[in-house]
Motif scaffolding. Structure first.
Motif: not given
Ligand code: ADP
Length: 544
Positions: A97-98, A108, A121, A172, A176, A242-243, A526, A529
């Protein structure tokens, strides 16, 4: 170029044939709608900060086609995230999840296990669910970016009243970034510490609310983070348990004024005394935000490229003599400290006087406010960040070298001259040895500093990319030998870093693995991770 004209064979999930993968994808399309699932068969185009690539890590430090997802899904609700997780358990396909995917320098949007399904997401779950004006809190879906939250506050006429805390760049995800324990620069700079209440989809597809919101109809979900019983929120940060589908955050009430300032320490040797003085100011909270102490050379990169300063450089790291010349040309100190005071002018001008008196004994030290610096000074942009205004000038230092890829090394230092000097000396020696400039900055909190080192390499030169990889692994190892560990990692270095947190025969990692096996018996979420591998992956050569 038109990406639809050329296709690439997708990287399949471990153990999958193309045919089985296509069946799995059809099943997923049935669950959340065909238009919200795409196979990742586009060419690996670089992408940039404004258009982050979902196909791979734009700053890939291993082979570009290693950390590559098989497909991307765009869920629109918590129920759809649950549906994806249940699908992954049925098919045994790893998920990544990102929230936005702008975690550049740390991987990234890219997944740790090639062929994972990326859950983006950000595209559809991007609503500001609530803003409580009086309590100064908000409730967010993961796709809300800093800039969007900032704009939303303005739209609701609250921009003057409520401030946000932004990191260096505003693109960002607020959720996250807090989950990766990122930082900003106001008194609310410890992002994770400002979270309050969260909703999490677990690896088995169940959904849980933590804190006060675990009570149905709760009226205090964004007032009190701890709730009742064990405080579990932390296990969902930098983990694979978890997500997170929504999170509450505290907002900062407008303090009634701000006085941003810049202190230049002109000589390298000033680092030790400057940080020792800083310790007293931080521990006593005379300085109450997250100021930064930046290497002058890194600031120089905001104003120009290495070629401009040093045309005959031929790709070598700058020497001490050249560094001195560059700093002179750019009119910068060896270290540049950016801070801010918050509150009415009477208060902040008095604080500014006290701080100046503390540093006054340092030879040639220079104190400046916004009115003392030219219009293009980086102080103006830092001042915006200190006031919670998203900016993008921090991208400017990518011009330091052509085609820059970046990789962050981020050890924790005490707020004391001894730690700072030990880390800077070590980083400089090792970066130079591998052919890179040492570019470092300290984000200063009350009792620790995040020492952020960027390794910049030319993406058109694979040998530089490989050198960057060797360089960071040596940095991790040598810092651990001195007793210093990192606060965050790139997906490529997670195993190395977890291996340094090995007190009592890796007791911490084993505890994480125990949680992992219990919460995610199929190992779908993940894998790898933060160096936490599910049981089916352990000892099978997945570690890098
Ligand atoms: P940014 O806000 O800098 O764009 P990302 O969305 O790439 O960051 O998130 C960074 C990392 O955090 C992801 O690779 C993931 O491992 C974790 N992550 C981000 N959002 C979530 C989420 N909603 N639930 C679980 N893990 C998350």
């Amino acid at each position: 170029s038109n990406p639809s004209t050329t296709k690439r064979e997708p990287t399949l999930p471990p153990g999958f044939s193309r045919e089985a993968f296509d069946r799995a994808i059809d099943d997923l399309r049935g669950a959340i709608g065909g238009e919200f699932v795409e196979i990742n068969d586009v060419p690996l185009n670089a992408g940039n900060y404004y258009h982050p690539s979902l196909s791979h890590d734009s700053y890939a430090v291993l082979e570009e086609d290693y950390f590559v997802p098989s497909a991307v899904a765009w869920p629109g609700s918590t129920a759809e995230v649950q549906a994806i997780v249940k699908w992954a358990n049925r098919w045994k396909i790893p998920l990544w999840p990102i929230s936005i995917g702008r975690n550049l320098g740390y991987g990234g949007s890219a997944p740790r296990v090639p062929g994972s399904l990326l859950i983006d997401l950000g595209r559809r779950m991007n609503k500001v669910l609530n803003i409580d004006e009086k309590a100064a809190t908000c409730l967010l879906q993961p796709g809300v970016t800093y800039i969007e939250l900032y704009e939303e506050l303005k739209r609701r006429g609250l921009g003057e009243k409520l401030w946000i805390d932004v990191p260096d760049l505003g693109g960002g995800s607020v959720v996250g970034n807090a989950l990766d324990r990122g930082v900003g620069y106001t008194p609310y700079g410890d992002h994770w510490a400002q979270h309050c209440g969260m909703e999490v989809v677990l690896a088995n597809g169940e959904v849980v609310r933590l804190g006060m919101d675990s009570m149905p109809g709760s009226k205090t979900g964004q007032c009190f983070p701890y709730g009742y019983g064990p405080f579990l929120d932390g296990i969902f940060t930098q983990s694979n348990f978890g997500i997170v589908t929504r999170m509450g955050m505290f907002l900062m009430p407008n303090p009634g004024g701000i006085l941003p300032f810049m202190i230049s320490f002109m000589h390298k040797e000033d680092l030790q005394p400057a940080v020792d003085i800083l310790q007293e100011l931080m521990v006593s909270r005379l300085l109450g935000n997250v100021p930064s102490l930046r290497l002058g050379l890194w600031d120089a990169a905001v104003y120009g490229s290495k070629d401009q300063y040093w045309p005959e450089n031929a790709g070598r790291p700058v020497t001490d003599e050249i560094e001195a010349e560059i700093l002179k040309k750019a009119d910068l100190g060896a270290w540049v400290f950016y801070g801010a005071f918050y509150g009415p002018d009477e208060l902040t001008s008095a604080q500014w006087k006290v701080v100046q008196s503390k540093f006054a004994g340092i030879r040639d030290v220079r104190f400046q406010l916004r009115e003392d610096v030219p219009e293009n000074s980086y102080l103006h942009d830092r001042a915006a960040v200190f006031a919670g205004v998203p900016t993008f000038r921090e991208l400017a230092w990518h011009q330091w070298i052509p085609n820059a890829g970046e990789l962050f090394f981020a050890p924790i230092s005490g707020v004391n001259g001894r730690d700072a000097v030990a880390q800077v000396d070590m980083c400089k020696k090792i970066c130079t040895k591998h052919g890179f400039d040492y570019l470092g900055t300290f984000y200063v909190a009350q009792r620790e500093m995040h020492h952020i080192v960027t390794i910049l390499w030319d993406r058109s030169k694979p040998e530089q990319r490989q050198a960057a990889d060797r360089c960071i692994r040596e940095l991790i190892r040598t810092h651990a030998e001195l007793g210093y560990g990192e606060y965050r990692s790139h997906i490529a270095t997670a195993d190395d870093i977890m291996a340094t947190y090995n007190w009592n025969d890796g007791a911490f990692r084993k505890l994480c693995e125990q949680l992992k096996d219990s919460l995610d018996p199929n190992g779908i979420l993940q894998p790898g991770r933060s160096g936490i591998w599910p049981k089916d992956y352990r000892g099978k050569g997945w570690e890098i």
